[in-house]
Write an enzyme that holds these catalytic residues in place. Structure first.
Site, mmCIF file in Angstrom:
data_model
loop_
_atom_site.group_PDB
_atom_site.id
_atom_site.type_symbol
_atom_site.label_atom_id
_atom_site.label_comp_id
_atom_site.label_asym_id
_atom_site.label_seq_id
_atom_site.Cartn_x
_atom_site.Cartn_y
_atom_site.Cartn_z
ATOM 1 N N GLU A 113 0.847 -1.196 0.000
ATOM 2 C CA GLU A 113 0.000 0.000 0.000
ATOM 3 C C GLU A 113 0.879 1.242 0.000
ATOM 4 O OE1 GLU A 113 -3.211 -0.426 3.164
ATOM 5 O OE2 GLU A 113 -1.957 -2.180 3.536
ATOM 6 N N LYS A 115 2.404 4.639 1.275
ATOM 7 C CA LYS A 115 2.637 5.247 2.589
ATOM 8 C C LYS A 115 2.320 6.743 2.462
ATOM 9 C CE LYS A 115 5.885 5.420 6.435
ATOM 10 N NZ LYS A 115 5.706 6.839 6.737
ATOM 11 N N ASP A 117 1.825 10.510 3.185
ATOM 12 C CA ASP A 117 2.573 11.435 4.043
ATOM 13 C C ASP A 117 1.582 12.349 4.756
ATOM 14 O OD1 ASP A 117 4.679 12.621 5.266
ATOM 15 O OD2 ASP A 117 5.338 13.794 3.533
ATOM 16 N N TYR A 226 -6.345 -0.066 7.899
ATOM 17 C CA TYR A 226 -6.294 -1.260 8.759
ATOM 18 C C TYR A 226 -7.556 -1.342 9.605
ATOM 19 C CZ TYR A 226 -3.843 -5.142 10.977
ATOM 20 O OH TYR A 226 -3.463 -6.397 11.376
ATOM 21 N N LYS A 312 10.902 3.495 2.390
ATOM 22 C CA LYS A 312 10.786 4.944 2.201
ATOM 23 C C LYS A 312 11.679 5.399 1.058
ATOM 24 C CE LYS A 312 9.827 7.625 5.637
ATOM 25 N NZ LYS A 312 9.853 8.453 6.864
ATOM 26 N N CYS A 406 14.641 47.717 3.006
ATOM 27 C CA CYS A 406 13.776 47.207 1.943
ATOM 28 C C CYS A 406 14.467 47.333 0.591
ATOM 29 C CB CYS A 406 12.458 47.989 1.934
ATOM 30 S SG CYS A 406 11.350 47.496 0.586
ATOM 31 N N CYS A 409 12.188 50.108 -1.555
ATOM 32 C CA CYS A 409 12.017 51.524 -1.198
ATOM 33 C C CYS A 409 13.073 52.043 -0.235
ATOM 34 C CB CYS A 409 10.628 51.760 -0.612
ATOM 35 S SG CYS A 409 10.381 50.979 1.003
ATOM 36 N N CYS A 424 8.833 45.401 5.796
ATOM 37 C CA CYS A 424 9.002 46.800 5.414
ATOM 38 C C CYS A 424 7.762 47.547 5.921
ATOM 39 C CB CYS A 424 9.127 46.943 3.905
ATOM 40 S SG CYS A 424 9.055 48.674 3.354
ATOM 41 N N CYS A 430 5.907 51.867 -0.547
ATOM 42 C CA CYS A 430 6.702 50.759 -1.083
ATOM 43 C C CYS A 430 5.970 50.166 -2.287
ATOM 44 C CB CYS A 430 6.906 49.705 0.005
ATOM 45 S SG CYS A 430 7.975 48.339 -0.489
#
Length: 681
Positions: A113, A115, A117, A226, A312, A406, A409, A424, A430
């Site tokens: 099956e 696995k 994540d 299961y 894995k 920044c 700006c 910023c 900006c």
């Protein structure tokens, strides 16, 4: 409709909706449209409000969550949830097979099956009804997250009559599909929040969220893998997976019965070649002995079962040269470092850039220009730098460090306590922040000005016509007609874009139409940090107008459902800014909807200064109706009990946790009739 007919219709609707949910989430084969489903759900909601005595906790309408869990209770597992032994090599797989062969001394087969994540979960059913959901925890005991898991559409709350035992347990993996994860991250960025790093982190964080209503809005899904319990028919694990599917559970289609370890290895190789095409993340393949009686014979070590192992896959990596680091400024001012790389092929695509996340990550990696870096594209959606090859580093290289000002700006960056990002603070000067706010304002879920887009916003900004969202409503035909910009296409050729009559009229019509967009979406469009689409609705419905919201105090704001100190602080900061007051004044003059169209008139001030929590089912009111009466008489609402709560109005089936909290804090609990007495009715 009389009660008998109502009960019959409610039962019929519940059965129909559960069947449609099963076809949609488990079989991926819907037979009705989303609209038709929503109409059936609305009919059920209406009937349940009219006849609350027939509302079942397993009704399809109860998937939206709403329960607040202040702390998760630890529960001991009936069957320990042990971890699997992991391997990354074919040789260790063969060693595992040799151990199985030696201990069984007879024929056996395997089931392979995927696995997934995600986050492991144990689901406990009694008489076909989900009664508890428990996380893995330390394998011996985990956290009770039942309220959160009940919001996941693919988890059956109640099974159709079948041949399942009275009591059984199902193990599964909760995860986020990639499409839903990407959609959620885009929304988080729109709302000024940090995106999640990957689907697994997002899943784990969501399951431990204390507000199940928030969990319900996250795109969680499940595959079960299961079955445990007594008096379960069949000796084959593969057979039991098919039984689970028949009972209404979602089982992954990608699995195989393998007669020997050679078939197992071929399956692992096939999945490894195509795993990037899956619409969810996996990190390997789980191999189990198929026979349950053979599993019992093999037994367990102190840490893992002897009858299963997880192969894995190694995260796909590549090494390449770090050429430079750019710093991108987002709509909220957050500055993100991005590595520019010598192009390298990884996981089916050519990678030229990788995220460095923030200053802390850069410092931990100690990245330097010219370094040979290792990049990974495993569970991450965006490639990331995981390490640096120190041995290949040039002696003259210097630490990259994080910028202090920044890049757009020149303003000195600031970092708020407890946050990883540098910001910023120059919101009004900006350029990328201004353009980001403008693009957010015109978006579909905000003002929905389809005739504008990112490219046209860029032209309007570069031409000096627009510097903030209010400037959009000062645009005229004469200002727009003939506006031009030269751009370079992908073919390297320059081409000229200009605003002609049709384009100009579409823009002006779009702006005019946006003046009818309701207040809650205007509030979202303002781009207040942490005020996303849902929070904007809550604030708009509670305060009813921008003037009321602007006058709100910190204590008042945190009494609003889902508004915590972080959101309240952001709202207060927004309205404390003189520039924002001027902006709102101009939007008001332009004719935008800055109050709810159905604003309620205050009937009395009898409940002024009092904070209420509403819990349970009522006879004379729907729950929303009761809340409206409280607000109409000057009272405030809160979703959770605190020392600032004055009353809990308690109906049938009041939440036990709310009752315990109220009693411990000395908060007065009143009945529906006592509430009527407070308002003289």
């Amino acid at each position: 409709m009389d009660k008998q007919k109502a009960l019959a219709r409610i039962r019929q609707l519940c059965e129909e909706l559960q069947a449609h949910n099963y076809r949609y989430y488990q079989l991926a084969a819907p037979v009705i449209s989303d609209f038709e489903f929503d109409q059936l759900l609305k009919e059920l909601e209406t009937l349940e409000k009219e006849f609350p005595e027939f509302l079942s906790p397993n009704s399809p309408t109860q998937r939206v969550g709403g329960e607040i869990t202040r702390e998760f209770i630890s529960v001991k597992h009936k069957y320990p949830m042990l971890s699997l032994e992991n391997t990354y090599s074919e040789g260790e797989l063969r060693d595992f097979d040799n151990r199985v062969s030696r201990l069984l001394a007879g024929p056996y087969e395997y089931v392979c099956e995927l696995k997934i994540d995600g986050v492991s979960i144990s689901l406990i059913y009694e008489n076909g009804t989900l009664v508890q959901a428990i996380t893995r925890g330390d394998g011996i005991q985990g956290d009770d997250v039942t309220a959160n898991v009940k919001t996941i559409q693919s988890v059956p709350l109640a099974l159709e009559p079948g041949d399942y035992p009275e009591s059984f347990e199902v193990r599964g993996e909760i995860f986020m599909p990639r499409a839903g994860f990407d959609r959620m991250n885009r929304q988080r960025e729109d709302e000024g929040e940090q995106p999640f790093a990957n689907p697994r982190n997002a899943t784990a964080g969501t399951l431990k969220t204390q507000d199940s209503q928030l969990v319900a809005r996250r795109p969680l899904d499940i595959f079960v893998y299961y079955l445990l319990g007594e008096k379960i028919a069949g000796d084959g694990h593969f057979e039991r997976l098919n039984m689970l599917r028949k009972w209404g559970f979602k089982v992954c289609d990608i699995k195989a019965r393998c007669q020997d370890i050679e078939e197992v290895i071929r399956f692992i190789e096939e999945i490894g070649d195509g795993r990037n095409q899956l619409d969810f993340d996996i990190d390997g393949v789980v191999i189990k002995v198929n026979s349950i009686s053979q599993q019992e014979k093999l037994g367990f070590t102190s840490k893992s079962p002897r009858w299963a192992i997880a192969y894995k896959y190694k995260a796909e990596e590549a090494s390449t040269k770090l050429l430079s680091i750019d710093y991108q400024v987002g709509r909220t001012g957050a500055v993100t470092p991005v590595a520019n790389l010598e192009p390298v092929f990884l996981s089916g695509t050519t990678v030229k850039r990788a995220t460095l996340h923030n200053a802390d990550v850069m410092a931990a990696l100690d990245v330097r220009i010219g370094d040979l870096v290792i990049i990974e594209k495993g569970g991450e959606i965006i490639p990331k730098i995981t390490s640096v090859d120190i041995h290949a580093r040039r002696p003259e290289s210097e630490p990259a460090g994080f910028i202090s000002h920044c890049p757009e700006c020149g303003t000195a960056l600031q970092r708020k306590e407890g946050e990883a990002a540098w910001y910023c603070p120059n919101e009004t000067g900006c350029p990328p922040q201004i353009k980001g706010k403008l693009v957010h304002f015109i978006a579909r879920k905000a003002m929905n000005i389809e005739s504008l887009g990112e490219g046209k916003i860029e032209m309007l900004f570069d031409s000096g016509l627009v510097r903030n969202i209010a400037d959009l409503y000062d645009l005229t035909y004469d200002k727009l007609f003939g506006l031009e910009k030269v751009i370079t296409g992908e073919d390297g050729k320059e081409k000229k874009i200009s605003f002609r009559e049709k384009t100009v009229l579409n823009i002006l019509n779009g702006l005019e139409n946006s003046k009818s967009v309701p207040f809650e979406r205007v509030l979202f469009a303002l781009g207040i940090r942490f005020v996303g689409e849902t929070v904007a609705k809550k604030l708009a419905r509670h305060y009813r107008s921008i003037e009321n919201l602007a006058r709100a105090t910190p204590d008042e704001l945190i009494t609003v459902d889902e508004i915590g100190e972080k959101i309240a602080g952001s709202v207060l900061s927004f309205f404390a800014d003189r520039h924002n007051h001027e902006l709102i004044g101009r939007l008001k003059d332009a004719g935008l909807q800055l109050q709810s169209a159905d604003e309620a008139v205050l009937q009395t001030n009898l409940l002024s200064g009092k904070t209420f929590v509403v819990s349970g089912v009522f006879t004379s009111f729907t729950r929303d109706g009761l809340k409206s009466v409280i607000e109409a008489n000057g009272g405030k609402l809160s979703s959770s009990v605190s020392s600032k709560t004055d009353y809990i109005v308690a109906g049938e089936n009041m939440g036990p946790e709310k009752r315990r909290k109220a009693e411990s804090l000395g908060v007065r609990i009143i009945t529906e009739d006592e509430f009527k007495g407070l308002i003289g009715s």
